[in-house]
Every structure is written in structure tokens, then in C-alpha cells.
Design an enzyme around this catalytic site. Structure first.
Site, PDB file in Angstrom:
ATOM      1  N   HIS A  80      41.047 100.723  -4.740  1.00 54.44           N
ATOM      2  CA  HIS A  80      40.773 100.855  -6.073  1.00 54.44           C
ATOM      3  C   HIS A  80      39.472 100.250  -6.345  1.00 54.44           C
ATOM      4  O   HIS A  80      39.209  99.024  -6.044  1.00 54.44           O
ATOM      5  CB  HIS A  80      42.115 100.360  -6.806  1.00 54.44           C
ATOM      6  CG  HIS A  80      41.999 101.107  -8.029  1.00 54.44           C
ATOM      7  ND1 HIS A  80      41.187 100.713  -9.187  1.00 54.44           N
ATOM      8  CD2 HIS A  80      43.167 101.879  -8.575  1.00 54.44           C
ATOM      9  CE1 HIS A  80      41.716 101.422 -10.267  1.00 54.44           C
ATOM     10  NE2 HIS A  80      42.763 102.285  -9.759  1.00 54.44           N
ATOM     11  N   GLY A 152      29.633  86.825 -23.552  1.00 57.47           N
ATOM     12  CA  GLY A 152      29.546  86.019 -22.295  1.00 57.47           C
ATOM     13  C   GLY A 152      28.182  86.153 -21.345  1.00 57.47           C
ATOM     14  O   GLY A 152      27.315  87.155 -21.950  1.00 57.47           O
ATOM     15  N   HIS A 157      30.711  86.258 -13.129  1.00 60.26           N
ATOM     16  CA  HIS A 157      31.187  84.708 -12.536  1.00 60.26           C
ATOM     17  C   HIS A 157      31.466  84.810 -11.069  1.00 60.26           C
ATOM     18  O   HIS A 157      31.701  86.262 -10.517  1.00 60.26           O
ATOM     19  CB  HIS A 157      32.673  84.961 -13.186  1.00 60.26           C
ATOM     20  CG  HIS A 157      33.571  83.607 -12.656  1.00 60.26           C
ATOM     21  ND1 HIS A 157      34.072  83.459 -11.505  1.00 60.26           N
ATOM     22  CD2 HIS A 157      33.789  82.440 -13.540  1.00 60.26           C
ATOM     23  CE1 HIS A 157      34.659  82.051 -11.506  1.00 60.26           C
ATOM     24  NE2 HIS A 157      34.612  81.825 -12.591  1.00 60.26           N
ATOM     25  N   PRO A 158      31.141  83.992 -10.185  1.00 59.06           N
ATOM     26  CA  PRO A 158      31.014  84.126  -8.814  1.00 59.06           C
ATOM     27  C   PRO A 158      32.139  84.500  -8.156  1.00 59.06           C
ATOM     28  O   PRO A 158      32.099  85.228  -7.299  1.00 59.06           O
ATOM     29  CB  PRO A 158      30.578  82.711  -8.354  1.00 59.06           C
ATOM     30  CG  PRO A 158      30.538  81.732  -9.477  1.00 59.06           C
ATOM     31  CD  PRO A 158      30.665  82.663 -10.661  1.00 59.06           C
ATOM     32  N   ALA A 160      35.100  85.324  -9.849  1.00 57.50           N
ATOM     33  CA  ALA A 160      36.240  86.413 -10.601  1.00 57.50           C
ATOM     34  C   ALA A 160      35.352  87.640 -11.288  1.00 57.50           C
ATOM     35  O   ALA A 160      36.119  88.423 -12.013  1.00 57.50           O
ATOM     36  CB  ALA A 160      36.759  85.570 -11.861  1.00 57.50           C
ATOM     37  N   GLY A 161      34.153  87.956 -11.195  1.00 54.23           N
ATOM     38  CA  GLY A 161      33.446  88.853 -11.470  1.00 54.23           C
ATOM     39  C   GLY A 161      33.357  89.206 -13.235  1.00 54.23           C
ATOM     40  O   GLY A 161      32.993  87.957 -13.671  1.00 54.23           O
TER      41      GLY A 161
END
Lengths: 289, 289
Positions: A80, A152, A157-158, A160-161
Site C-alpha cells: 500500500h 510542521g 520526520h526521519p 515517521a515521515g
């Protein structure tokens, strides 16, 4: 006022991780977890929760905290498409909540997620502030690195994307089975009624063969039953099928459907005039609570 | 589990007396008064309340106490037939209550009314133990003096008379307006579909002229929407009307209708197969409460 929320999380293989998330949602006061399911090949889980705005907000923030601790997208594989550890979070008005309530909640939660966890947040569907980003698919296609988020940092985020948060109407999964084995008929009807090829605005549709039954199916998602009601779609499919000498065998609703969507069909076919929602006994009871 | 109760009281002129009764019902914990209305020419008031079995039981007993203190049938005049100060008390299953729950409650309350107030109690409809007394009209026609009651003394209470207590399905007041001014067509259709002249078992119907609109109406009470559903009645009226070259202009639901009655129509017209009540989002929410 009740709000439904259906967060999709990029973890569908480690059962203990998913169970812990479910437990956190369940233990939130004012919130009920109606359902959750995991798909290992998609490596993805979907939670369905319902509660008041404050409870749902707390549950979603707790879920983000847990997902960011447990999921590292750099090690993630699965069929997905996804943009983040918590991939997409739609808020959905039910009972007496309005779309405006859900849009406000999406923006509030979006701002909190960005500031607490440093995850870029993209607003979508009714909460979107940018018409090019209303559709989830368009945000995914942008591969999020190229887009400026609504809240943001610009960089993902490295581990968590990024994440997509928004507000939408309840989705109805609705299938119509045709009394024929001709796949071309199902495909032609699907093309005739879906938005993408000129049909109804809030219909996604495809034609499939149900091999074991020797029939075909027009499989649909109805994404706004107020603006594109079930009965109108049913009648259109019936009329298109007639043109090929095919009749409708049956239809099916997969999963949940809001009472108002069924009442709309009753109102149409019975030609009920001047009907008000609070004439439904159960609505009346709720409103007097 | 929720039970509805619709007591009919033989007082529709003294507003203060009726207001005091309404206030007593409202102040009962676990009970909500959804509606009450008075008809001065019938000299009669109807209360609609909902609650759990214990709450509804207390509210009805309090209402009896008040009515027996305030109403003297010997001084009562009014167009509507009646047998008592509290004339008729039906209990109706809604939400997750069953007919068996309502029958049990009717018998319990009946026994209490007889022993507390010395009023003869006749059980009717689903609570009836005697087929000749299922219909309210048959009990009234018996003029109650000639019948042995199910509970309490054989002779009526001097000022409060007798009372009829029972259990029945929710009643749906449903009218179909025809695109014609021919009263004979409305009357012929009403005769064709109502139980009394050979039609559907749970339909009462009459034909009327709506003078100010120049059209006619088939006015109905549907007394069991599970066994004689709305859609079947609608389709029968439509077919009978066609035979006179008349079409249906519109229909109307007067007052409240249970969600399940409308869902039944949606299920029929949309040919939905394998549908379960807990697929309705609101039912699901209630059942998880």
C-alpha cells in the site's frame, strides 16, 4: 455530538504492536473502538473509533505518540502507498456533528501533531486549504517531499515521515450484483457512473467477476451520500444494465451505513413529502438526551 | 432497553390538571416525556413517554394515582369513547426491547393498578389472554360492565371506571395523496388494502378529500410494520391507483416512525441482500454503549 475517526497506521504485521495501539484507544475516556483490522501484505492497520471531539483528539495524539515510537518507515515494506507511520487520519461527522466540527478538529489535531512530534501535516478533503490537495491520491502522488505542509517542518520526520489529516463524509462501500457473467457489462456500467470517467461526482466504481458465483459485480465507494445518494446510483446502474438486457440480482452494503443514507432511499421510493429527520424515533430519542 | 408508553387519559379540557400529569412524568428518573397533546372536544390527552422498564412502570403508576384523584368519569363528557380515567395504556418495544418485555410489563403494571387502586384492568393486543379481547374496540363494545377483567374487581371503580393495558407494535400514521380529486378512487383503494374489508392484516385505512388542495388521500394506520411493511402497502396503493389511471402525488408520515421501518423500505427497493441491523452505524453505536 459524536465524531468518527478512522486512522490508518503503517503497521499490519506485528500483532503485538497493533494490539497495544488498540488498547490505548480503548482506554481513552469518552472513546469507543468500534473495529480494527490489519492487512499483512499491505503492512497496514485501520482503526475505527467514535467519541466526543475531546476524546477523539486525545486518542489520536496518543496513537501518534505510540506509532512514532514503534514504527520506522525506513524499515517498512508493503504494497500500500503511504506517507507516514500514521498515514492518514480522517474525521467524520456522525450523529449531531457537522462537517465544520470535523474540519475544526482536523486543523486542531494537525497543529498539535506538528508541534509535538515534528511531523509535517498535510490537510486533505474538506479540511484542505488548497484545491490541488483535496484528494489523498494527489498528496501521495506529490510524494510529499515536494510540497509545503500545512503544519510542521518542510522535511519529513526521519523515521515517521509525514501525515495526512482531514475531514470527510462517511464512506459507504456498496456493491451491485448483476444477473449475468458478462464482465464487459459490469465494466461499462462502472465507467458510466463513476466520477473519474464522467459519472456521479461522489462515486468510485469498478467492474469485477465473482468467479465462484458465475456473475459480475459493480463494486463502488460512495464518498458523499448526501450529494450522491444511494438510490440515484442504484437507479442509474439498473437503467444502464437494462440497455444490455441485464437485470439487477441484488445489492450489498459492506460494513456500516449511516441511518440517514437508508432513510434517504425510503423517502425517495415512498415519495415521502416534508419528512424531517427528527420524525425518526431513534433520532428524536437522541436529540432529547 | 427502551420501552415507549402512550397512556390516554380522559381529561383534555382542564389545562392545569394535564400540566400536572406531564410534570409528574417528566420528574420520574429514567423517563423522558417526548410529547403530550390534549383534545378538548374529545376531552382526552395523550402522553408519549420513553424509558427503561422500571422508570416507565413508576411513571404509569404515578399517572394513575393523579388521574384517579383528579378525574370523575360521572362528570365526564366528550366525543371519544372511553372506559376509564386512565383509558388505555399501551407499552411499545423500541430500541432493544422485545414484545415479550412489553407483555410482561403490561401484566405487572396491570396487577399493580388493580391491587393499588381497585380499578378493573383488561389486557389487550399482544398482552391479551383472550382472543376476543385483543382489539381495543371489542373491549369498548363490551361496555366493560359485562366482561370479567384480567385483574381487579368485576365492578368498575365508581369515579375512575376501568382501564385497558397492553402491548403493541409502534403505530405508523401514513397517508398517500393521489393526483386526483375523485373521492371514490381513494375510498375504493382504502377498502382494497385494509384488513377489515379483506386487505392487509395490519392496515386500517379510509379515503378522504383534501378540500383546500383539490386532491384525495388514502389515510392509514400501519399497526405492525414488521408484518405489513410500508413499502408493500405503498406498492399496493400505487397499483390499485393505476387501475383508475391515477398516480401517486406524494406520501407523508405523520409523527414518529421507527428507523427499522424506513430501513426495511430501503432494503426492499435497493434489493439489498444479507443486510443486518447492526450495519446501521447508529445501531452499532447503541449496541456498544
Amino acid at each position: 455530538m459524536l465524531i468518527e475517526c478512522v486512522p490508518n497506521v503503517s503497521e499490519g504485521r506485528r500483532a503485538d504492536v497493533v494490539a497495544r495501539m488498540a488498547e490505548l484507544i480503548r482506554s481513552e475516556p469518552g472513546v469507543r473502538l468500534l473495529d480494527h483490522s490489519s492487512d499483512p501484505s499491505h503492512n497496514r492497520s485501520v482503526f475505527t473509533l467514535v467519541g466526543d471531539a475531546a476524546g477523539v483528539e486525545r486518542a489520536v495524539l496518543t496513537l501518534f505518540e505510540r506509532a512514532i515510537a514503534d514504527i520506522d518507515l525506513r524499515a517498512h515494506t508493503g504494497e500500500h502507498p503511504r506517507v507516514g507511520a500514521v498515514d492518514v487520519v480522517p474525521f467524520i461527522p456522525i450523529a449531531d456533528a457537522t462537517m465544520a466540527d470535523c474540519v475544526a478538529l482536523a486543523k486542531k489535531v494537525g497543529a498539535e501533531v506538528a508541534s509535538k512530534f515534528g511531523v509535517p501535516v498535510f490537510l486533505y478533503e474538506e479540511a484542505s486549504t488548497n484545491p490541488a490537495r483535496r484528494n489523498l491520491e494527489d498528496i501521495r502522488r506529490g510524494e510529499f517531499e515536494g510540497l509545503t505542509p500545512d503544519f510542521g517542518p518542510k522535511a519529513p520526520h526521519p523515521s515517521a515521515g509525514a501525515t495526512v489529516i482531514g475531514a470527510r463524509m462517511p464512506l459507504i462501500a456498496y456493491n451491485i450484483n448483476l444477473a449475468t457473467d458478462r464482465l464487459d457489462v459490469a465494466k461499462k456500467i462502472a465507467a458510466a457512473i463513476r466520477q473519474s470517467s464522467g459519472g456521479f461526482r461522489y462515486v468510485k466504481a469498478a467492474g469485477f467477476k465473482l468467479e465462484n458465483r458465475g456473475i459480475v459485480q459493480v463494486s463502488m465507494n460512495l464518498t458523499n451520500y448526501e450529494k450522491t445518494p444511494i438510490f440515484r446510483v442504484f437507479e442509474a446502474v439498473k437503467r444502464e444494465a437494462e440497455r444490455y438486457g441485464v437485470s439487477i440480482l441484488e445489492s450489498e452494503i459492506v460494513g456500516l451505513v449511516p441511518s440517514a443514507a437508508l432513510n434517504g432511499a425510503a423517502e425517495f421510493y415512498l415519495q415521502i413529502s416534508g419528512f424531517k429527520p427528527d420524525q425518526v424515533l431513534e433520532n428524536k430519542l437522541r436529540s432529547e438526551n
